[in-house]
Write an enzyme that holds these catalytic residues in place. Sequence first.
Site, PDB file in Angstrom:
ATOM      1  N   HIS A 354       3.330  -1.488  13.336  1.00 11.35           N
ATOM      2  CA  HIS A 354       2.239  -0.990  12.386  1.00 11.35           C
ATOM      3  C   HIS A 354       2.405   0.294  12.016  1.00 11.35           C
ATOM      4  O   HIS A 354       1.696   0.907  10.959  1.00 11.35           O
ATOM      5  CB  HIS A 354       0.872  -1.383  12.653  1.00 11.35           C
ATOM      6  CG  HIS A 354       0.503  -2.684  12.640  1.00 11.35           C
ATOM      7  ND1 HIS A 354      -0.298  -3.086  11.582  1.00 11.35           N
ATOM      8  CD2 HIS A 354       0.381  -3.639  13.423  1.00 11.35           C
ATOM      9  CE1 HIS A 354      -0.407  -4.585  11.663  1.00 11.35           C
ATOM     10  NE2 HIS A 354       0.083  -5.125  12.710  1.00 11.35           N
ATOM     11  N   LYS A 542     -10.757   4.016   2.358  1.00 12.41           N
ATOM     12  CA  LYS A 542      -9.716   3.636   3.396  1.00 12.41           C
ATOM     13  C   LYS A 542     -10.184   4.947   4.538  1.00 12.41           C
ATOM     14  O   LYS A 542     -10.698   5.774   4.270  1.00 12.41           O
ATOM     15  CB  LYS A 542      -8.336   4.118   2.952  1.00 12.41           C
ATOM     16  CG  LYS A 542      -7.989   5.330   2.065  1.00 12.41           C
ATOM     17  CD  LYS A 542      -6.501   5.519   1.705  1.00 12.41           C
ATOM     18  CE  LYS A 542      -6.228   4.577   0.661  1.00 12.41           C
ATOM     19  NZ  LYS A 542      -5.468   3.251   0.848  1.00 12.41           N
ATOM     20  N   ARG A 543      -9.470   4.657   5.792  1.00  9.53           N
ATOM     21  CA  ARG A 543      -9.941   5.669   6.856  1.00  9.53           C
ATOM     22  C   ARG A 543      -9.264   7.213   6.196  1.00  9.53           C
ATOM     23  O   ARG A 543      -8.441   7.052   5.518  1.00  9.53           O
ATOM     24  CB  ARG A 543      -9.088   5.278   7.976  1.00  9.53           C
ATOM     25  CG  ARG A 543      -9.725   4.333   8.706  1.00  9.53           C
ATOM     26  CD  ARG A 543     -11.067   4.595   9.403  1.00  9.53           C
ATOM     27  NE  ARG A 543     -11.251   5.782  10.366  1.00  9.53           N
ATOM     28  CZ  ARG A 543     -11.208   5.405  11.630  1.00  9.53           C
ATOM     29  NH1 ARG A 543     -11.632   4.306  11.707  1.00  9.53           N
ATOM     30  NH2 ARG A 543     -11.153   6.339  12.351  1.00  9.53           N
ATOM     31  N   LYS A 548      -2.669   9.835   4.150  1.00 13.50           N
ATOM     32  CA  LYS A 548      -3.190   9.125   3.214  1.00 13.50           C
ATOM     33  C   LYS A 548      -3.748  10.035   1.755  1.00 13.50           C
ATOM     34  O   LYS A 548      -3.982   9.484   0.586  1.00 13.50           O
ATOM     35  CB  LYS A 548      -4.494   8.323   3.437  1.00 13.50           C
ATOM     36  CG  LYS A 548      -4.245   7.028   4.455  1.00 13.50           C
ATOM     37  CD  LYS A 548      -5.319   6.375   4.806  1.00 13.50           C
ATOM     38  CE  LYS A 548      -5.051   5.355   5.918  1.00 13.50           C
ATOM     39  NZ  LYS A 548      -4.719   4.020   5.194  1.00 13.50           N
ATOM     40  N   THR A 650      -3.573  -2.592   2.710  1.00  9.72           N
ATOM     41  CA  THR A 650      -4.158  -3.910   2.324  1.00  9.72           C
ATOM     42  C   THR A 650      -5.302  -3.555   1.456  1.00  9.72           C
ATOM     43  O   THR A 650      -5.559  -4.714   0.552  1.00  9.72           O
ATOM     44  CB  THR A 650      -4.769  -4.699   3.392  1.00  9.72           C
ATOM     45  OG1 THR A 650      -5.517  -3.914   4.388  1.00  9.72           O
ATOM     46  CG2 THR A 650      -3.579  -5.176   4.194  1.00  9.72           C
ATOM     47  N   LYS A 654      -6.710  -5.621  -2.132  1.00 14.10           N
ATOM     48  CA  LYS A 654      -8.077  -6.245  -2.530  1.00 14.10           C
ATOM     49  C   LYS A 654      -8.516  -5.712  -3.874  1.00 14.10           C
ATOM     50  O   LYS A 654      -9.046  -6.526  -4.727  1.00 14.10           O
ATOM     51  CB  LYS A 654      -8.960  -5.602  -1.351  1.00 14.10           C
ATOM     52  CG  LYS A 654      -8.839  -6.020   0.076  1.00 14.10           C
ATOM     53  CD  LYS A 654      -9.788  -5.362   1.057  1.00 14.10           C
ATOM     54  CE  LYS A 654      -9.048  -5.298   2.302  1.00 14.10           C
ATOM     55  NZ  LYS A 654      -9.749  -4.435   3.298  1.00 14.10           N
TER      56      LYS A 654
END
Length: 797
Positions: A354, A542-543, A548, A650, A654
């Site tokens: 992952h 998101k986290r 990110k 992911t 969505k």
Amino acid sequence: MKHLTKHELKTSIENKLVNALGVDTETASDALYYKALSMVVVDYLQEKHKRFAVDTNSNGKKQVYYLCMEFLMGRSLKNSLYNLEIVNNVRDALNDFGVKLDKLYDYEPDAGLGNGGLGRLGACFLDALATLDYPATGYSICYEYGIFKQKIVDGWQTELPDYWLPGGEVWLSPRPEKAVDVHFGGEVEEFWDNNYHHVNYKNYTTVKAVPYDMYVSGYDSKGVSRLRLWKATASGLDMDSFNRGDYISALGANSMAEVISKVLYPNDNHNEGKSLRLRQQYFMVAASVGDIINRHMATYGTLDNLAEKVAIHINDTHPTLAIPELMRILLDDCGYSWDVAWNTVTQVFAYTNHTVMSEALEKWNEDLFASMLPRIYQIIKEMNNRFTYDLYNTYHLDHPTVERMAIIANRTIHMANLCVMASHSVNGVSALHSDIIKKDVFNSFYNIMPQKFTNVTNGIASRRWLYQSNEGLTQLLRETIGSGFMHDMSELKKFNQFADDKSVLDVLAKVKLQNKQNFAAYIERTTGVVIDPNSIFDAQVKRLHEYKRQHLNALHILATYQWLQENPHAEVTPHTYIFGAKAAPGYFLAKQIIKLICTLRDEIEKDPVIREKLRIVYLEDYRVTLSELLMPASEVSEQISLAGTEASGTGNMKLMLNGALTLGTYDGANIEIAQHAGEENMFIFGMRADEVKEQKICYDPHAIYRDNAVLKRALDQLNKGIGGNTFHDIFHSLVNSDPYMVLRDYDSYDAAHQLVVRTYADKYKWQAMSLRNIAESGFFCADRAIGEYAQNIWKLR
Ligand SMILES: *Cc1c(COP(=O)(O)O)cnc(C)c1O
């Protein structure tokens, strides 16, 4: 199994209220109605699961066991009612009691037994497995405290414990008769007797693992997945201490054991190396493998056919120890020879990687490991000896290469290497990520065992974010393309034919506006802030992680704010930036980024002119249930990680499914979203992964800071302060090292943003792009992903 009728539902709900909860239908509160209804649904799911299990067992079907330290389940009630297709009957039954179903959902806490994407993937996969009628069990820990509750106090994240069981335990069915003993510590004695190798493991501590089961029904299918969650309890009283009169230490052993399942580690993509975490991991896998073996023996009475009937999946390296644990059982408990045991083990296990980021790769100190798990340590050492022998003598690899591939090197145990050498399949979670695995992280493995490596691009439980969350869009789809997409999301492609149909685009716009109004109402109710439903809803949820790049988004907002201060009367499209993110409690820079975003929000809120044009919303405690409200309302999906760092993503899927347009880098599954929806229906910016690799070598963020006036002004403001708050650490990190190349991608990001705004001005163009994203989102359904795992990796029929 027959659907529950309205009449049966009424009788069962009344029964639960009266007999189990001790109230009558007249006086019962909504909270008790929630509980009674949930109990009725759980009974039904249990019965359905039983029938499904009997059916698949008697047909000798291969079982899938999905091991994962996290399952981010969210709520179960709504999901179950929709998947069982009894939502209307339930609504009608409750109406007769004068109770509104939609009010009951909020009594259920999210089962937050995970951090983010990894844990949610496990939950989505259980849904797809059940929908496709594959017999599957997920295994994890029944954490008493799930992912912490986030409260933002004065712009700073604070953490509160997530004690979810009071409202959540109705979904858990205890199975004390299936408890498994797990051993820690102690010593191993070995001896030979008549050419047989005997192992005597003694003086260990026993922890009892008690299973609590949750059920996930498939959509309109026979299948029900089971999530078996292990709770740690002391194995009775320590009678030695008790008999010696040492009452206190006898009871102390209880709490020592029980800490194992107390709390989820709140790190996402970061390995802390703590011994309690190792204890949790072995506890989870030993209980699960023990359970798998007990179940298999009860069905077949032999382990000779284990590889034919059982597939065990290791989701990330956290459950790696399942591999040596199965070896231990086959060798020590069943007397198989090493070679026969090894042959079984390597056919049973498959592994999904992952992340490629080094700080997330799991490593354990060899001495810690040896003292906590002495027998498992011996087995790993033997695996390592045989493997490195082979690498030298069969493959003729040099010493540095063997060191890199070894399970044990430099007094450290490398979990990923163990997974790769022992599994028959190794997959990444997007095309790019699977490529990077082969070319970089596991390249030496790939060179000698290329056939193991494969890709399965992640997917989501599409029905949860469409059918259950976006009623308007579901209705529009049913009216235009029929209901076939509910079973086969690739049918969403049919929606493409309406891309030029203005009447459909008008409805699509109306649905989005309605969803934005619903979301705005939630924000007003919870924060008092009134946001403009006609502004662009631009979401990054998101986290919180440097990779990110929420700080890229924040920096761009800061620069826009500075520009608006100089041009307060400029005609701009109002823009609402929505953030939602939890930071790991010990991740200081991430917490400062939250503070920066909240500080910007507060400064902008003080300016009545600018806040009509530019606004920030920080969603507290972002979780699955909030995502279900936000996704349908979002128009821009920020997926702006540095290329090569986000394995898949992911959240991007969505949002796409709900018609948001991706503003993103060529990273993870964004690339495949572009391939399906068309680059012209997205806003792509920034370096590609190969450029990143190249440019990193002599990257000089300070030069960009010096030469880019807009960026320099924004960055300098971090030092000077915003509303009295300074952000020196963020400034220094960006200007002096910038590990995720925020400054390098900034101009390209800004240009993409400008294109977003220009495109938005053309309403039909925007809606047509949105429609094409919805139509092409079928590939990203977990049903498709599970179909690939089933066929290519688990070899299910
Ligand atoms: C889907 C989801 C995630 C994953 O989001 P990414 O953008 O892929 O990182 C994280 N948290 C929650 C609550 C989710 O539902």
